[in-house]
Design an enzyme around this catalytic site. Structure first.
Site, short mmCIF file in Angstrom:
data_model
loop_
_atom_site.label_atom_id
_atom_site.label_comp_id
_atom_site.label_asym_id
_atom_site.label_seq_id
_atom_site.Cartn_x
_atom_site.Cartn_y
_atom_site.Cartn_z
N ILE A 192 -4.51 -4.43 21.56
CA ILE A 192 -5.06 -5.70 21.09
C ILE A 192 -3.92 -6.71 20.98
CG2 ILE A 192 -6.52 -6.81 19.36
CD1 ILE A 192 -7.81 -4.36 20.71
N GLU A 218 0.15 -10.02 17.06
CA GLU A 218 1.57 -10.35 17.21
C GLU A 218 2.43 -9.10 17.13
OE1 GLU A 218 4.81 -12.88 14.61
OE2 GLU A 218 2.79 -13.70 14.83
N MET A 277 0.81 -1.21 0.00
CA MET A 277 0.00 0.00 0.00
C MET A 277 0.85 1.27 0.00
SD MET A 277 -3.20 -0.65 -0.19
CE MET A 277 -4.39 -1.99 0.03
N TYR A 294 3.17 7.41 13.97
CA TYR A 294 1.97 6.58 13.88
C TYR A 294 0.73 7.38 14.27
CZ TYR A 294 -1.29 2.82 15.20
OH TYR A 294 -2.39 2.00 15.34
N SER A 295 0.83 8.13 15.36
CA SER A 295 -0.30 8.92 15.84
C SER A 295 -0.71 9.97 14.82
CB SER A 295 0.06 9.59 17.17
OG SER A 295 -1.05 10.26 17.73
N ASN A 325 -7.84 -1.65 6.94
CA ASN A 325 -7.24 -2.16 8.17
C ASN A 325 -5.71 -2.20 8.12
OD1 ASN A 325 -7.17 -3.98 10.70
ND2 ASN A 325 -6.29 -5.32 9.12
N HIS A 326 -5.09 -2.03 6.96
CA HIS A 326 -3.65 -2.21 6.85
C HIS A 326 -2.89 -1.08 7.56
CE1 HIS A 326 -4.94 0.29 3.45
NE2 HIS A 326 -3.75 0.88 3.55
#
Length: 293
Positions: free
Chosen positions: A218, A221, A93, A183-184, A119-120
């Protein structure tokens, strides 16, 4: 502080849980039978579990991820579980052209689209921001721009089917905590874009729903590997999380908070007592284990 944390967080969580899940019993798996669904990031973790739930419900699924071998195994399992059909497209992506290609593939092999589940996520680190602007740019392409590209390409089909867009985000896209700056940033961007787009669809009387999923810790992994040495809390199960995401999308909810007590309490505290929230966040980390880049 410890006593306040033990009393306030569960109490706020119960209130939020009632608010956001009061209609959860209206969901029926039959809602997804025969529906045409794209799931991105479907080779592992939450995406893989969503594929299996959809398969049990009898959906047509088109799955994407980077790793072809893993996708082949997931597709095989989906067919065993009862999917109406299951196919995959592998690729990265980082290239928005690939994101658009996936949607064209859905048009070709599914004949349309009822639900787009985005969701990726790109690989990032958990630690002090290291000043790497190129990493931020790459993460924005994967975590944000590809979401926009897929949505743009899919909207004509979703308008025709009066379908749903499900955006998997994070509490890091609602609350700016430490150690996740790149990331945020991408998750905050998702909130801004899709919340604005939702309002535009309403103005234009377009019956396409947008569900923003705000997830906490969550037990995927990748998440456990990245933060288990810093966050002592027990992560929520990815199987249940995946089902709640599908449920929220099928019911066309505005937002999903999962796990509800933890995420809901944090969001409420952000509005009522941001300084207290900052203190709680910092006290919840094993700060001595955070790497400084």
């Amino acid at each position: 502080m410890g006593r306040l944390k033990k009393i306030l967080i569960p109490s706020l969580g119960l209130v939020l849980a009632f608010w956001f899940y009061s209609a959860r019993d209206t969901f029926k798996p039959e809602m997804l039978r025969g529906k045409r669904v794209i799931v991105t990031g479907a080779s592992t973790g939450i995406g893989e579990q969503m594929a299996y739930h959809l398969a049990r419900m009898g959906s047509h699924v088109l799955l994407t991820a980077r790793t072809e071998a893993r996708l082949q195994n997931v597709v095989r399992r989906c067919l065993e579980l009862g999917a109406a059909s299951a196919r995959f497209v592998s690729g990265t992506m980082e290239d928005t052209a690939f994101a658009q290609h996936v949607v064209r593939e859905a048009q070709a092999v599914l004949g349309g689209l009822d639900m787009l589940i985005l969701n990726h996520v790109g690989a990032s680190y958990f630690g002090f921001f290291d000043g790497d602007v190129e990493h931020v740019r790459k993460l924005l392409e994967i975590n944000f721009l590809s979401y926009v590209a897929m949505t743009t390409s899919a909207l004509p089909m979703l308008k025709e089917s009066e379908g749903s867009i499900v955006v998997v985000s994070s509490m890091a896209g609602k609350i700016a905590g430490p150690f996740t700056a790149p990331y945020s940033a991408t998750k905050f961007a998702l909130d801004g874009f899709f919340s604005s787009l939702r309002q535009e669809l309403i103005i234009d009387k377009v019956n396409v729903s947008i569900t923003l999923c705000i997830l906490g810790y969550i037990n995927t992994e990748s998440a456990v590997r990245a933060v288990s040495h810093v966050i002592p809390q027990t992560p929520a199960p990815k199987e249940e999380c995946a089902l709640e995401i599908i449920r929220a999308g099928a019911l066309r909810r505005r937002e999903l908070h999962y796990p509800s007590p933890a995420v809901g309490s944090m969001l409420l505290l952000r509005s009522l007592a941001p300084e207290l929230l900052d203190s709680l966040l910092l006290s919840s980390y094993r700060l001595e284990n955070v790497r400084r880049t």
